[in-house]
Design a protein around this motif. Sequence first.
Motif, short mmCIF file in Angstrom:
data_model
loop_
_atom_site.label_atom_id
_atom_site.label_comp_id
_atom_site.label_asym_id
_atom_site.label_seq_id
_atom_site.Cartn_x
_atom_site.Cartn_y
_atom_site.Cartn_z
N LEU A 231 35.18 58.86 34.84
CA LEU A 231 35.03 58.03 34.14
C LEU A 231 36.99 57.51 33.81
CD1 LEU A 231 31.53 57.91 33.35
CD2 LEU A 231 32.05 56.66 35.65
N PRO A 232 37.25 56.96 34.54
CA PRO A 232 38.49 56.46 33.61
C PRO A 232 38.35 55.34 32.48
CG PRO A 232 39.28 57.31 36.17
CD PRO A 232 37.58 57.01 36.00
N ILE A 233 37.60 54.82 33.31
CA ILE A 233 37.23 53.20 32.10
C ILE A 233 37.17 54.00 31.02
CG2 ILE A 233 34.65 53.65 32.37
CD1 ILE A 233 34.83 50.05 32.70
N LEU A 234 36.52 54.72 30.44
CA LEU A 234 36.91 55.89 29.60
C LEU A 234 38.04 55.54 28.42
CD1 LEU A 234 33.69 57.89 29.51
CD2 LEU A 234 33.26 55.76 29.19
N ASP A 235 38.56 56.45 29.79
CA ASP A 235 39.62 56.26 29.15
C ASP A 235 40.65 54.68 27.85
OD1 ASP A 235 42.42 57.47 28.18
OD2 ASP A 235 42.95 57.27 29.50
N TRP A 236 40.88 54.12 29.57
CA TRP A 236 41.44 52.75 28.94
C TRP A 236 40.69 51.71 28.27
CZ3 TRP A 236 39.25 48.92 31.32
CH2 TRP A 236 38.89 48.72 32.64
N GLY A 237 39.28 52.31 28.77
CA GLY A 237 38.05 51.20 27.77
C GLY A 237 38.70 50.95 26.42
N ARG A 238 38.91 52.12 25.70
CA ARG A 238 38.87 52.76 24.29
C ARG A 238 39.79 51.56 23.52
NH1 ARG A 238 37.88 57.60 25.19
NH2 ARG A 238 39.76 57.81 25.54
N SER A 239 41.47 51.57 23.54
CA SER A 239 42.38 50.57 23.44
C SER A 239 41.89 49.06 24.55
CB SER A 239 43.73 51.58 24.19
OG SER A 239 43.33 51.80 25.58
N TYR A 240 41.64 48.91 24.74
CA TYR A 240 41.67 47.12 25.52
C TYR A 240 41.51 46.18 24.53
CZ TYR A 240 40.86 44.15 29.55
OH TYR A 240 40.76 43.40 30.49
N THR A 241 42.30 45.27 24.26
CA THR A 241 42.38 44.55 23.29
C THR A 241 42.13 43.03 24.32
OG1 THR A 241 44.89 43.93 23.57
CG2 THR A 241 43.92 45.54 22.41
N ARG A 242 42.07 41.94 23.24
CA ARG A 242 42.05 40.62 23.42
C ARG A 242 43.51 39.79 24.27
NH1 ARG A 242 40.78 36.18 19.37
NH2 ARG A 242 38.83 37.29 19.18
N ALA A 243 44.47 40.54 24.21
CA ALA A 243 45.76 40.17 25.21
C ALA A 243 45.61 41.17 26.47
CB ALA A 243 47.11 41.15 24.12
N THR A 244 45.44 42.09 26.23
CA THR A 244 45.45 42.96 27.61
C THR A 244 44.27 42.33 28.61
OG1 THR A 244 45.65 45.09 26.56
CG2 THR A 244 43.96 45.06 28.65
N ALA A 245 43.34 41.34 27.64
CA ALA A 245 41.99 40.71 28.50
C ALA A 245 42.42 39.22 29.38
CB ALA A 245 40.57 40.73 27.57
N THR A 246 43.66 39.07 28.78
CA THR A 246 44.26 37.67 28.95
C THR A 246 45.15 38.06 29.92
OG1 THR A 246 44.51 36.61 26.90
CG2 THR A 246 45.81 36.15 28.73
N ASP A 247 45.76 39.10 30.48
CA ASP A 247 46.44 39.24 30.95
C ASP A 247 46.22 39.83 32.45
OD1 ASP A 247 49.36 39.74 29.67
OD2 ASP A 247 49.04 41.87 29.64
N ASP A 248 44.79 40.37 32.01
CA ASP A 248 44.09 40.94 32.92
C ASP A 248 43.53 39.97 33.55
OD1 ASP A 248 44.91 43.55 32.94
OD2 ASP A 248 42.72 44.12 32.43
N LEU A 249 43.05 38.68 33.04
CA LEU A 249 42.21 37.07 33.35
C LEU A 249 42.89 36.67 34.47
CD1 LEU A 249 40.18 36.26 30.73
CD2 LEU A 249 39.33 36.87 32.63
N VAL A 250 43.92 36.67 34.20
CA VAL A 250 45.31 36.33 34.51
C VAL A 250 45.58 36.04 36.16
CG1 VAL A 250 47.82 34.48 35.12
CG2 VAL A 250 46.66 34.56 32.47
N ALA A 251 45.55 37.31 36.42
CA ALA A 251 45.62 37.91 36.93
C ALA A 251 45.17 38.26 38.25
CB ALA A 251 46.21 39.67 37.08
N ALA A 252 43.45 38.25 37.98
CA ALA A 252 42.36 37.85 38.87
C ALA A 252 42.11 36.50 39.40
CB ALA A 252 41.69 38.71 38.10
N VAL A 253 43.14 35.65 38.46
CA VAL A 253 42.70 34.33 38.78
C VAL A 253 43.43 34.12 39.89
CG1 VAL A 253 43.22 32.17 38.24
CG2 VAL A 253 42.49 32.74 37.35
#
Length: 594
Positions: free
Chosen positions: A8-30
């Motif tokens: 479950l790789p989400i347990l790996d990268w999810g631990r260091s997930y930040t607001r800045a990372t979420a912003t980058d992901d949201l822009v890419a998702a749009v």
Amino acid sequence: MKKLSSYLPILDWGRSYTRATATDDLVAAVIVTIMLIPQSLAYALLAGLPPEIGLYASILPLVAYAIFGTSRALAVGPVAVVSLMTASAVGNIAAQGTPEYLGAAIALAVLSGLMLVAMGLLRLGFLANLLSHPVISGFITASGLIIAASQIKHLAGIQASGHTLVEIASALVSRIGETNPYTLAVGLPATAFLFWVRGGLKPLLLRAGLGPRTADIIAKSGPVAAVAATTAAAEIFDLGEKGVKLVGAIPSSLPVPALPGFDPALWSQLAGPALLISAIGFVESVSVAQTLAAKKRQRIVPDQELIGLGAANLASGLSGGYPVTGGFARSVVNFDAGAATPAAGAFTAVGIAMATLFLTPLIANLPQATLAATIIVAVLSLVDFKALARVHAYSKSDFTAMAGTIAVTLGFGVETGVVTGVAVSLALYLYRNSRPHMAIVGIVPGTEHFRNVNRHKVITGDKVLSVRVDESLFFANSRFLEDRLTELVAERPALKHVVLMCPAVNEIDASALESLEEINRRLLDAGVGFHLSEVKGPVMDRLQRTDFLKHLNGEVFLTQYEAFAALDPDTAHIAEARKPRKATRADFWIGPEI
């Protein structure tokens, strides 16, 4: 916890997930959502399915991959080649537009998902290496041509079918007189516009002063502009009444997860195509993922990628979709848009779900010719005839395999093309390894180094034959080794010793061990000593667990120089007496290896 994170790789990268990372992901998702909406509709059309199935295949599969996948940038969803393979596989079972056809496509996704997960749990990711890149490139090129040709009927508004390029071309020519001019008036401008957007819009925007990222986003949104413009034109000019085929009403609802029916006869018919789709989808996906990961010094785990793609296909089947994989164009856009984690895919899934709920009524009047134009422009970017010239210049055997795969795929269809490509890849692998490179070597004067007699000025002597083998020894090449050594010994009546130099031998299997024992017996009967040198530790460990070393009529030397000095000291002394000097071009004869 660490072992759980590996599945479950989400347990790996999810631990260091930040607001800045979420912003980058949201822009890419749009950005990816805007690109994926018309692609999903178009690829469902290519697969012979209702357009909403493409949207369904772009929701839960993305969430599943975000949980189980290891790539930070891979964008999963419907792709052209897998859509074509789906149509080919399911078209042999049921007619398009029937419930049976949709049910078979859903079952195909589930079956492909189960196979991929099973391969991942069994750690079979290495199997992707058995498909050579020229063969895959040839298959994708041929598939791109077939896909583009299959969409011409939608641009012209005629009925034409076929699974091969010959069948499609024949059908198009026979029906060309039935072309609908209104459909053509929509399809041709849409195709020309999308080609221009792909290559010409971004430079124009850059010259106008826009930043590179903004210009790229606008250029990637070209298909959305084509969809909006042609939909408006169809409504204003009432093109549906003039014979232009429209997408029609699309349900404004999300898929309801459900288990597909289990029909043993159906699943057995789909097993072969599901395996081929799984293999091609995985190779395409992992190649893209590894390329993008290398740019950020990230790591892709092929075995876990199998599980991630398997979970995505299971999610697609359980939510009424069809087989999916990682797409090249979408993944590059996702990467360039700044996606930092797989969460970007989950956010994209939310965007597609919102579009399914609220935007589908707006595209009921979308001409199918626009979707066909989207497909044609997308797949022709995959056609790479220049690769044929590059491969031909480098390797004639790879060129033969690539050209053969293209010819078979165009002439007999995608399934036959895939099988042929796999068979050719394995045949090439076995052929090359069945004839390992072997070189007679001699000592470079004034050194302890041994080099090929056909490339360097070296000293050999008459008593010792030093042969370097540059491959691992296994069942496919063991007989070649026997025959080659027998031939070389027969040519040298004064020979006293044969030394097999093994610096590149990483493994000796049971068949090769029997060949070594046979060589040892033959040389013993001929009064010639048989020796080994520079045997690697793991190989030596295995040899020591057998009786081979006990029966060996010679020795095992640590280095080739030790063997030469011990077996032919007079010639070795000649080599030592020559003072070392700087090598010149005259020391080398540039020619083919033996």
